[in-house]
Design an enzyme around this catalytic site. Structure first.
Site, mmCIF file in Angstrom:
data_model
loop_
_atom_site.group_PDB
_atom_site.id
_atom_site.type_symbol
_atom_site.label_atom_id
_atom_site.label_comp_id
_atom_site.label_asym_id
_atom_site.label_seq_id
_atom_site.Cartn_x
_atom_site.Cartn_y
_atom_site.Cartn_z
ATOM 1 N N SER A 194 1.455 4.645 1.937
ATOM 2 C CA SER A 194 1.190 4.916 3.246
ATOM 3 C C SER A 194 1.655 6.400 3.979
ATOM 4 C CB SER A 194 1.956 3.909 4.140
ATOM 5 O OG SER A 194 3.193 3.596 3.998
ATOM 6 N N ALA A 248 0.776 -1.275 -0.045
ATOM 7 C CA ALA A 248 -0.094 -0.201 -0.044
ATOM 8 C C ALA A 248 0.893 1.327 -0.025
ATOM 9 C CB ALA A 248 -1.026 0.078 1.148
ATOM 10 N N TYR A 295 -5.373 8.655 3.148
ATOM 11 C CA TYR A 295 -4.512 7.339 3.484
ATOM 12 C C TYR A 295 -5.578 6.492 4.465
ATOM 13 C CZ TYR A 295 -1.834 4.353 6.328
ATOM 14 O OH TYR A 295 -1.050 3.212 7.087
ATOM 15 N N ASN A 301 -3.970 2.489 -5.751
ATOM 16 C CA ASN A 301 -2.828 1.694 -4.935
ATOM 17 C C ASN A 301 -3.722 0.696 -3.811
ATOM 18 O OD1 ASN A 301 -0.721 2.212 -6.760
ATOM 19 N ND2 ASN A 301 0.159 3.818 -5.316
#
Length: 328
Positions: free
Chosen positions: A76, A74, A140, A91
């Protein structure tokens, strides 16, 4: 079990791979290696590739008889997510759905998901339990929450069983000192503090001194990466033994401000750490401290590294031995 670990060449993923192998699981790491390191993967099959590649996933599930997936891959970075939300939704969410679709197609039933305390946003109460409302303040956290929501519905529709682990601030390094934290760019506080102690950075940038905390800097709960790794394996083994899907917080339950971390690092290293004060970063909550009683009760998990000094000490050992990170 035969376990596929996406993003297993990264910081938390590589430590979890080590724990899986210790507990006699067979591990295949899938990583696109754009940010992570081959040298971090030891004792596992390493495949360079992406979770968006459905044909690759089909082949891996079939070739290795994969029974479970641990999903770490991922984007992040909180600040970057605010600037580039499209990249984060692609993503984290689109590729996450691609992975889950491939799992459903192949009959792989167990998923351990790397989530985050960022799903909670600005806390209404501290410590934060799993019952706290989820209201992310950055893309996020929003993308991680979106995948958690999808896992729930995939469970209802397709029988997917999952554990979502919402961790607070991962820190430290394996006590052996051979794997640790190496990001480019580095944005996490403890490695930046230690790079400053090593003289690799001229000073530590402190973002915000006007938060509603005792010294005006953000407070975070630091959890050792090896304790995180153990929790992932316990969650997987619980699912395989018949436990229901679950969401768990992972933290030590103690909060430390940025300046408290700096002082602790000065004690560990015996070196001064100069700081420079700047404005807040977008999307940073003031205080994040975990309530982790649920995973302790359900899975018997107990963190072994509860002292901030001990956590920093393992990271310092890694950085002293690898001032430039992993060999490129």
């Amino acid at each position: 079990m035969n376990v596929l670990v996406s993003g297993g060449a990264g910081y938390i993923g590589s430590h979890t791979v080590r724990e899986l192998i210790k507990r006699n699981h067979f591990v295949v790491v899938l990583d696109n290696l754009t940010k992570w390191h081959r040298a971090a993967v030891q004792g596992a099959e390493l495949v360079a590739g992406d979770t968006a590649d459905r044909e690759l996933l089909r082949g891996l599930f079939r070739k290795y008889g994969i029974e479970a997936v641990m999903h770490f891959a991922a984007s992040s970075l909180v600040g970057e997510s605010v600037r580039r939300p499209s990249e984060y939704y692609y993503n984290n969410v689109v590729k996450g759905l691609s992975l889950m679709d491939a799992m459903v197609e192949a009959g792989v039933r167990f998923l351990i998901f790397s989530s985050t305390a960022a799903v909670y946003g600005e806390p209404r109460e501290v410590p934060i339990t799993e019952a706290h409302p989820a209201n992310p303040t950055n893309p996020y956290g929003a993308t991680k929450l979106a995948v958690e929501g999808a896992m729930r519905w995939y469970g209802e529709a397709y029988g997917l069983r999952y554990a979502s682990l919402r961790y607070f601030n991962a820190a430290g390094a394996d006590p052996a000192g051979d794997i640790g934290e190496d990001h480019d760019p580095e944005t996490h506080l403890i490695p930046l503090v230690l790079k400053t102690a090593l003289g690799l950075l001229p000073r530590l940038e402190v973002y915000g001194t006007d938060y509603p905390t005792p010294d005006g800097t953000c407070i975070r709960d630091y959890i050792h990466v090896s304790d995180l790794a153990e929790a992932h394996v316990l969650a997987l083994e619980a699912l395989a033994a018949g436990a229901p899907s679950a969401v768990y917080n992972l933290g030590n339950g103690s909060g430390y401000s940025v300046l408290e971390v700096v002082r602790a690092a000065e004690e560990v290293t015996g070196r001064p750490i100069p700081v420079h004060y700047g404005p807040r970063r977008a999307g940073d909550p003031s205080v994040l401290v975990a309530g982790s009683e649920k995973i302790k009760a359900d899975l018997g998990w107990r963190p072994r590294f509860t002292s901030l000094g001990d956590i920093i000490g393992t990271a310092w050992r890694w950085h002293l031995g690898h001032p430039g990170g992993f060999e490129k």
